[in-house]
Design an enzyme around this catalytic site. Structure first.
Site, PDB file in Angstrom:
ATOM      1  N   PRO A 257       0.812  -1.227   0.000  1.00 17.19           N
ATOM      2  CA  PRO A 257       0.000   0.000   0.000  1.00 17.19           C
ATOM      3  C   PRO A 257       0.845   1.277   0.000  1.00 17.19           C
ATOM      4  CG  PRO A 257      -0.886  -1.587   1.546  1.00 17.19           C
ATOM      5  CD  PRO A 257       0.435  -2.138   1.077  1.00 17.19           C
ATOM      6  N   CYS A 258       0.352   2.274  -0.741  1.00 14.62           N
ATOM      7  CA  CYS A 258       1.111   3.516  -0.899  1.00 14.62           C
ATOM      8  C   CYS A 258       0.413   4.734  -0.306  1.00 14.62           C
ATOM      9  CB  CYS A 258       1.387   3.772  -2.380  1.00 14.62           C
ATOM     10  SG  CYS A 258      -0.114   4.159  -3.313  1.00 14.62           S
ATOM     11  N   GLN A 259      -0.774   4.562   0.274  1.00 15.83           N
ATOM     12  CA  GLN A 259      -1.555   5.716   0.700  1.00 15.83           C
ATOM     13  C   GLN A 259      -0.798   6.660   1.639  1.00 15.83           C
ATOM     14  OE1 GLN A 259      -2.573   2.516   0.719  1.00 15.83           O
ATOM     15  NE2 GLN A 259      -4.770   2.359   0.416  1.00 15.83           N
TER      16      GLN A 259
END
Length: 172
Positions: free
Chosen positions: A81-83
């Site tokens: 995940p990159c959020q």
């Protein structure tokens, strides 16, 4: 009459963490890799994976997976995940030490567990946003790379334009 003996070729095995709909893995499958397992929890992505790869087991949540229970693979891919590191994120965040993007540390844990059982993949491919190379997150990125290095890996970082992969977007 002659019989030819073919050497049985090793079909390289691929394991996929944070699999999404399986897009990252398509390139490797297209080059002869066999998908051994996926790890995904999003119900919509799981439905896509099940439809296109019904015989491939989904090991589920990476937080619950144990490295010694995974099938042996030659290549492990992960698009964590990159959020919490994305430039689109305008709130305060702890980056790779936050709730979502911090899941990369589960990969580090799995790699260490796999190493202890002698099942270490030959190659790791980590796909993420180019913001990891920004000064704001660079030290955290270096921490993760250092953890992979401690498990015997060398690394090479590539930043590519989405357009180069056929995606009609002007972003890295």
């Amino acid at each position: 009459r002659r019989t030819s003996r073919r050497k049985s070729q090793h079909v390289p095995k691929l394991g996929s963490l944070f699999s999404g709909c399986g897009g990252l893995d398509l390139a490797f499958i297209g080059h002869g890799f066999e998908l051994a397992f996926v790890a995904e929890v999003d119900r919509h992505a799981c439905a896509v994976l099940k439809r296109h790869r019904p015989d491939v087991p989904n090991v589920g949540d990476v937080k619950l997976v144990r490295g010694e229970r995974l099938p042996t693979v030659d290549l492990l891919t992960f698009g964590s995940p990159c959020q919490d590191i994305s430039r689109a994120n305008t709130k305060s965040t702890y980056g790779l030490h936050d709730r979502r993007s911090g899941l990369i540390w589960q990969v580090v844990r799995l790699i260490a567990e796999m190493r202890r059982t002698g099942m270490l993949p030959k190659l790791l491919v980590w796909e993420n946003v180019d913001a990891l190379a920004d000064p704001k997150w660079r030290s955290q990125y270096d921490e993760v790379i250092g953890a992979f290095r401690n498990n015997g890996y060398r690394h090479q970082t590539y930043v590519e334009m989405a357009l180069e992969a056929g995606v009609p977007q002007l972003r890295k």
